[in-house]
Scaffold this motif. Structure first.
Motif, mmCIF file in Angstrom:
data_model
loop_
_atom_site.group_PDB
_atom_site.id
_atom_site.type_symbol
_atom_site.label_atom_id
_atom_site.label_comp_id
_atom_site.label_asym_id
_atom_site.label_seq_id
_atom_site.Cartn_x
_atom_site.Cartn_y
_atom_site.Cartn_z
ATOM 1 N N TYR A 294 -31.277 5.947 -22.547
ATOM 2 C CA TYR A 294 -31.984 5.338 -23.439
ATOM 3 C C TYR A 294 -31.645 3.658 -23.266
ATOM 4 O O TYR A 294 -32.790 2.978 -23.261
ATOM 5 C CB TYR A 294 -31.356 5.552 -24.971
ATOM 6 C CG TYR A 294 -31.802 4.573 -26.025
ATOM 7 C CD1 TYR A 294 -33.205 4.388 -26.447
ATOM 8 C CD2 TYR A 294 -30.989 3.468 -26.249
ATOM 9 C CE1 TYR A 294 -33.602 3.508 -27.510
ATOM 10 C CE2 TYR A 294 -31.230 2.604 -27.293
ATOM 11 C CZ TYR A 294 -32.450 2.383 -27.730
ATOM 12 O OH TYR A 294 -32.836 1.295 -28.605
ATOM 13 N N HIS A 295 -30.727 3.538 -22.689
ATOM 14 C CA HIS A 295 -30.349 1.986 -22.606
ATOM 15 C C HIS A 295 -30.889 1.428 -21.429
ATOM 16 O O HIS A 295 -30.954 0.162 -20.953
ATOM 17 C CB HIS A 295 -28.648 2.023 -22.462
ATOM 18 C CG HIS A 295 -27.966 2.475 -23.742
ATOM 19 N ND1 HIS A 295 -27.944 1.560 -24.729
ATOM 20 C CD2 HIS A 295 -27.389 3.517 -23.823
ATOM 21 C CE1 HIS A 295 -27.437 2.400 -25.610
ATOM 22 N NE2 HIS A 295 -26.830 3.144 -25.283
ATOM 23 N N LEU A 296 -31.708 2.360 -20.606
ATOM 24 C CA LEU A 296 -32.334 1.663 -19.607
ATOM 25 C C LEU A 296 -33.416 0.793 -19.965
ATOM 26 O O LEU A 296 -34.201 1.263 -21.083
ATOM 27 C CB LEU A 296 -33.039 2.773 -18.492
ATOM 28 C CG LEU A 296 -32.079 3.568 -17.672
ATOM 29 C CD1 LEU A 296 -32.758 4.451 -16.990
ATOM 30 C CD2 LEU A 296 -31.213 2.541 -16.725
ATOM 31 N N SER A 297 -33.980 -0.371 -19.504
ATOM 32 C CA SER A 297 -35.093 -1.105 -19.520
ATOM 33 C C SER A 297 -36.347 -0.459 -19.645
ATOM 34 O O SER A 297 -36.428 0.776 -19.001
ATOM 35 C CB SER A 297 -35.288 -2.296 -18.789
ATOM 36 O OG SER A 297 -35.426 -1.970 -17.465
ATOM 37 N N LEU A 298 -37.512 -0.725 -20.250
ATOM 38 C CA LEU A 298 -38.662 0.044 -20.136
ATOM 39 C C LEU A 298 -39.246 0.332 -18.826
ATOM 40 O O LEU A 298 -39.605 1.290 -18.263
ATOM 41 C CB LEU A 298 -39.655 -0.570 -20.967
ATOM 42 C CG LEU A 298 -39.836 -0.055 -22.273
ATOM 43 C CD1 LEU A 298 -40.903 -1.086 -23.197
ATOM 44 C CD2 LEU A 298 -40.337 1.286 -22.565
ATOM 45 N N SER A 299 -38.974 -1.089 -18.143
ATOM 46 C CA SER A 299 -39.567 -0.943 -16.798
ATOM 47 C C SER A 299 -38.712 -0.174 -15.806
ATOM 48 O O SER A 299 -39.640 0.814 -15.046
ATOM 49 C CB SER A 299 -39.358 -2.375 -15.945
ATOM 50 O OG SER A 299 -38.179 -3.032 -16.065
#
Length: 311
Positions: A294-299
């Motif tokens: 979840y903590h990854l950026s959208l990109s």
């Protein structure tokens, strides 16, 4: 779930518990690969039920580009949609997306809907059994639960939310038991899914749920339920559970505002836990889920998904 000899995915599926940003992930991925989103949310199909269901329709515009979506706002509030209708409507939506040359992206947290279409079993519209209903009419929810447990494994706890739903669940299970031929046929299309799950720790999930609940109340969720109550009887709105259940109880004077908030917050936490239990069960039942932080950026999420699609 991939068909032997064919490793080309023909659908992306994004699942995860409530409040984890599935819609934004799906729409940004759709913008990046040329896709359209098919909702797998059992309440977003209803018109006028927007804030409480988290439709977030503004997220279907990415960098000025509108992302086409399906199975949202297709029924009036107050209607009682069922799994048979969802499977039928999903296949129609899937075919329409594929015909345009786009990638279908199934996104939502209703695990029953997701698993049903991924497994591809033909759904049958189960008729009303008046004699069975009469025989069950005076039984308690506990008695109905005992009967239902003799007919099926209770994965779907919503079957026991009311006596009406429990009786309908028994009616469906009884029909399938007496018509084994309906379980024998598979329904097209053959899906080769890349299933992505949004993963996060329990404490972060709890914080997200509480924050989003406060935001929804600030953004007019009470007014939304008030409008619905002008045309829908309170007992019918209670059927939809969670936000619509507890806000209706508050607005009809059955609980205080503080009790509404506390009970609803607990109920959403419990719902998220049940969602994760379902998704883990899907894995045990043979569906491979690639979990994305979840903590990854959208990109970064989008790039990870694109790489998986190319494998």
């Amino acid at each position: 779930m991939n068909v032997p000899g064919d490793n080309t995915y023909n659908i992306v599926v994004i699942v995860g518990p409530t409040a984890t940003g599935k819609t934004a992930f799906a729409t940004h991925l759709a913008a990046a690969i040329g896709g359209e989103v098919i909702s797998a949310d059992s309440r977003q199909i209803y018109r006028g039920m927007d804030i409480g269901t988290g439709k977030d329709l503004d997220e279907y515009v990415v960098d000025g580009l509108p992302i086409p979506y399906h199975l949202i706002d297709i029924k009036p509030a107050g209607y009682r949609y069922n799994l048979f209708e969802y499977c039928r409507d999903f296949y129609e939506a899937y075919d329409s997306v594929v015909k345009t040359g786009k990638m279908p992206i199934l996104c939502g947290g209703t695990g029953l809907y997701v698993e049903s279409v991924l497994k591809g079993y033909r759904m049958v519209e189960v008729p009303v059994n008046e004699s069975l209903r009469e025989s069950l009419a005076n039984k308690s929810i506990e008695e109905l639960k005992e009967i239902l447990e003799t007919k099926k494994t209770l994965h779907n706890v919503t079957d026991l939310e009311t006596t009406k739903r429990a009786i309908r669940a028994i009616e469906i299970a009884d029909y399938y038991a007496n018509h084994p031929e309906v379980n024998d046929e598979k329904q097209c299309p053959k899906l080769r899914p890349l299933v992505l799950g949004v993963a996060l720790d329990v404490e972060t999930r709890r914080q997200l749920i509480t924050r989003r609940l406060k935001q929804r109340l600030e953004n007019g969720m009470l007014d939304e339920v008030k409008r619905l109550l002008q045309t829908i009887p309170p007992e019918n709105l209670l059927y939809y559970g969670l936000e619509y259940k507890y806000l209706t109880l508050y607005l009809t004077g059955q609980i205080t505002y503080d009790a509404m908030f506390t009970q609803l917050e607990i109920a959403i936490h419990q719902f998220a836990k049940r969602q994760m239990t379902w998704f883990r069960g899907m894995e045990r039942r043979g569906i491979i889920i690639q979990w994305v932080d979840y903590h990854l950026s959208l990109s970064d999420k989008v790039e990870m998904a694109k790489k998986m699609l190319k494998k």
